[in-house]
Design a protein around this motif. Sequence first.
Motif, PDB file in Angstrom:
ATOM      1  N   GLY A   1       0.718  -1.143   0.001  1.00 64.59           N
ATOM      2  CA  GLY A   1      -0.034   0.188  -0.081  1.00 64.59           C
ATOM      3  C   GLY A   1       0.636   1.239   0.111  1.00 64.59           C
ATOM      4  N   VAL A   2       2.044   1.398   0.748  1.00 67.70           N
ATOM      5  CA  VAL A   2       2.772   2.757   0.897  1.00 67.70           C
ATOM      6  C   VAL A   2       3.567   2.706  -0.860  1.00 67.70           C
TER       7      VAL A   2
ATOM      8  N   THR B   1       1.164   5.162  -2.969  1.00 66.99           N
ATOM      9  CA  THR B   1       1.078   6.007  -1.901  1.00 66.99           C
ATOM     10  C   THR B   1       1.578   7.279  -2.940  1.00 66.99           C
ATOM     11  N   ASP B   2       0.524   8.088  -3.090  1.00 65.53           N
ATOM     12  CA  ASP B   2       0.472   9.713  -3.996  1.00 65.53           C
ATOM     13  C   ASP B   2       2.318   9.837  -4.035  1.00 65.53           C
TER      14      ASP B   2
ATOM     15  N   ALA C   1       3.522  12.452  -4.403  1.00 65.28           N
ATOM     16  CA  ALA C   1       3.748  13.803  -3.281  1.00 65.28           C
ATOM     17  C   ALA C   1       3.721  13.543  -2.348  1.00 65.28           C
ATOM     18  N   SER C   2       3.938  12.212  -1.253  1.00 67.03           N
ATOM     19  CA  SER C   2       4.464  12.675  -0.062  1.00 67.03           C
ATOM     20  C   SER C   2       5.972  11.663  -0.919  1.00 67.03           C
ATOM     21  N   PHE C   3       5.846  11.299  -1.670  1.00 68.26           N
ATOM     22  CA  PHE C   3       7.605  11.394  -1.181  1.00 68.26           C
ATOM     23  C   PHE C   3       8.564  11.206  -1.019  1.00 68.26           C
ATOM     24  N   ASP C   4       9.534  11.225  -0.185  1.00 72.11           N
ATOM     25  CA  ASP C   4      10.719  12.199   0.785  1.00 72.11           C
ATOM     26  C   ASP C   4      11.914  11.084   1.087  1.00 72.11           C
ATOM     27  N   PRO C   5      12.759  11.339   0.388  1.00 73.44           N
ATOM     28  CA  PRO C   5      13.717   9.519   0.342  1.00 73.44           C
ATOM     29  C   PRO C   5      14.447   9.864   1.370  1.00 73.44           C
TER      30      PRO C   5
ATOM     31  N   ARG D   1      11.123   2.204   2.018  1.00 76.34           N
ATOM     32  CA  ARG D   1       9.347   2.535   3.003  1.00 76.34           C
ATOM     33  C   ARG D   1       9.676   3.795   4.140  1.00 76.34           C
ATOM     34  N   ASN D   2      10.727   4.050   4.472  1.00 73.63           N
ATOM     35  CA  ASN D   2      11.033   5.099   6.022  1.00 73.63           C
ATOM     36  C   ASN D   2      10.809   6.451   4.756  1.00 73.63           C
TER      37      ASN D   2
ATOM     38  N   TRP E   1       8.192   7.514   3.149  1.00 72.07           N
ATOM     39  CA  TRP E   1       7.398   8.412   2.445  1.00 72.07           C
ATOM     40  C   TRP E   1       6.756   9.394   3.896  1.00 72.07           C
ATOM     41  N   SER E   2       6.577  10.287   4.462  1.00 70.28           N
ATOM     42  CA  SER E   2       7.208  11.135   4.908  1.00 70.28           C
ATOM     43  C   SER E   2       7.524  10.886   6.659  1.00 70.28           C
ATOM     44  N   MET E   3       7.514   9.595   7.202  1.00 69.20           N
ATOM     45  CA  MET E   3       7.330   9.549   8.177  1.00 69.20           C
ATOM     46  C   MET E   3       8.924   8.777   8.138  1.00 69.20           C
TER      47      MET E   3
ATOM     48  N   ARG F   1      17.362  16.672   9.484  1.00 68.39           N
ATOM     49  CA  ARG F   1      16.326  15.410   8.653  1.00 68.39           C
ATOM     50  C   ARG F   1      17.210  14.438   9.182  1.00 68.39           C
TER      51      ARG F   1
ATOM     52  N   THR G   1      -2.134   5.267   3.240  1.00 66.11           N
ATOM     53  CA  THR G   1      -2.016   3.761   4.164  1.00 66.11           C
ATOM     54  C   THR G   1      -0.407   4.552   4.585  1.00 66.11           C
ATOM     55  N   GLY G   2      -0.319   3.486   5.856  1.00 64.42           N
ATOM     56  CA  GLY G   2       1.232   2.861   5.467  1.00 64.42           C
ATOM     57  C   GLY G   2       1.094   3.693   7.563  1.00 64.42           C
TER      58      GLY G   2
ATOM     59  N   ASN H   1       1.019   7.721  12.124  1.00 64.44           N
ATOM     60  CA  ASN H   1       1.909   8.457  11.813  1.00 64.44           C
ATOM     61  C   ASN H   1       2.748   9.078  11.138  1.00 64.44           C
ATOM     62  N   ALA H   2       2.758   7.806   9.656  1.00 62.72           N
ATOM     63  CA  ALA H   2       3.081   7.957   8.104  1.00 62.72           C
ATOM     64  C   ALA H   2       1.950   9.041   7.463  1.00 62.72           C
TER      65      ALA H   2
ATOM     66  N   ARG I   1       1.466  12.490   9.363  1.00 64.08           N
ATOM     67  CA  ARG I   1       2.606  13.345   8.593  1.00 64.08           C
ATOM     68  C   ARG I   1       2.516  13.663   6.963  1.00 64.08           C
ATOM     69  N   GLN I   2       1.888  12.598   6.563  1.00 59.88           N
ATOM     70  CA  GLN I   2       1.244  12.771   5.340  1.00 59.88           C
ATOM     71  C   GLN I   2      -0.329  13.470   5.010  1.00 59.88           C
TER      72      GLN I   2
ATOM     73  N   ARG J   1       0.883  17.781   5.354  1.00 57.32           N
ATOM     74  CA  ARG J   1       1.316  18.339   4.548  1.00 57.32           C
ATOM     75  C   ARG J   1       0.563  18.386   3.187  1.00 57.32           C
ATOM     76  N   ARG J   2      -0.413  17.375   2.997  1.00 60.12           N
ATOM     77  CA  ARG J   2      -1.094  18.101   2.371  1.00 60.12           C
ATOM     78  C   ARG J   2      -2.120  19.036   2.584  1.00 60.12           C
TER      79      ARG J   2
END
Lengths: 302, 212
Positions: free
Chosen positions: A50-51, A54-55, A57-61, A115-116, A118-120, B69, B112-113, B116-117, B120-121, B124-125
């Motif tokens: 599912g992750v 994810t959109d 836009a949430s990808f923050d490597p 996996r990490n 995506w935002s968190m 970060r 999904t995720g 906490n994920a 935060r998503q 931001r959105r």
Amino acid sequence: MSSSLMHRLASTARRHLAPQAPSTTPALLRIAVGGYHLWHVGKRRKLYRGVHRTDAASFDPVGAARVLRRPLPPAVADALLDASLLTGALFTAGVAHPVTGPLHSALQTWNFSYRNSWSMVFHHENNLVLHTMVLGASPAADALSVDALRRDRTLLPTRRSWMYGAIPTVMNAAVSLTYLLAGIAKFTGGAGASWADGANMRGQVAFDALRKEMLGEESSPLGRALYPHQGLFTVMAAMSLVLEIGAPSALVDHRLGRLFALGAFSMHWGIKAIMRITFPYNLSGVLYLPFLLMPPPDPRDG
Amino acid sequence: MVLSSARTSVSFFVSTLTAMSHDAASPRPPGASIPDTATSRLLAGLLTGALLTAVALPGRNLGGGTDVRDSFPFSHYPMFSARRKSHYWVTHLLGIEADGTSRPLHYSYLGTGGLNAVRRQVRRRVRDGDGPVLAEHAAALLARRDRPADRGVVRVHVVRGRYLVDPFMRGRAREEFTTKLRVSGSADVPGRGILRAGRDPVGDTDGEEGNR
């Protein structure tokens, strides 16, 4: 420092940090850590897939995934995840370990980094990855493995070596450093030395309960019940600081290591009970197994 | 100080492992998968030093505030260390029933995720102006999932609420610990009943702010 003193110190360190141990010591750790990976990823496979969807836009490597500018196609990310289940099985069984060990470690690091991204950034898989790195790059499949069966015709070869004793030490050293950093972070995170009075910890418990309930999850009734008792949080904060800042002492003596393991294991179960925050690798106990399997130091030379 | 002690520990560890090549107390194990030679000992020492240095290095970010970060798997472990105020802002989903009662809805309607994920998503959105899109998505998902517990919900709001922590922990009613509620998106749940006029306690105008 004179060379004889340096030699004595090095010899003492070797006796304690790399004592003679049977090949079954790292083998048991390999099976436990590899088996945990299979359980952890297998259970969360649907969540990870599912992750991957994810959109963007949430990808923050983060970490290794920083080589990417945009997310991988979900099918590719899924395939890499499934590949780590395969390498995890080979790693656990000890099949062609010199190849599958590093490969499994690399795939696991990649998948958890992705996996990490995506935002968190979660903190419950760090020590699993560190443990796998050590086991994947060391002779951890010289017993209780398909490799041993093929080479020695037995699962339990009788050989002993400092190499087998050094493996849990390196695993424990990495884990101790992570606890030390977490302890120092509490002093540098804004509250300073006053973190020790427990008010910040009490605030963390309250914040966590509040956001859980606003996001439709149930918070811990124990957290609410303890909240009015500030003194309890002072005791818990002091204990957690002693444990974290004192973590490196767990390397000095294998008995101290076991004491640290017991304390840290209890602390994570306490966090689970009071905050419903789960550190699954810590709660499983596998994280602390190298402290329990650490052999006693070798007798003094001469 | 942390880095310097970490460097000292690491270099001592490396020198110890290297020094083992001169220690007669370690016989070569016959048939081990890695030969016990001076080279393999040196390599083991170097790899150990590299790993422990990599684990310790994020310590240089400590004290750098919230702008630093975090990374993975080499982290500076900032969890549980931030200073906490007496209030907290949370962006979440609020469900409104036909009689006007409201309650927070589960985060999984938003993404999904894990909690906490998603938290935060969503934050931001919403900041990026996607509140109305999130509300439409959540309303559609709510209708599709049709969970018995949420069947009474006829409208959803994506809100950013400012809540007082202490009264919340002491079990006060939601109205008592809510000090602000900003609506960033609203949507009716498809196929559900219509909210009786004047019953929505939050309102449906994007960006509306309720102050108490």
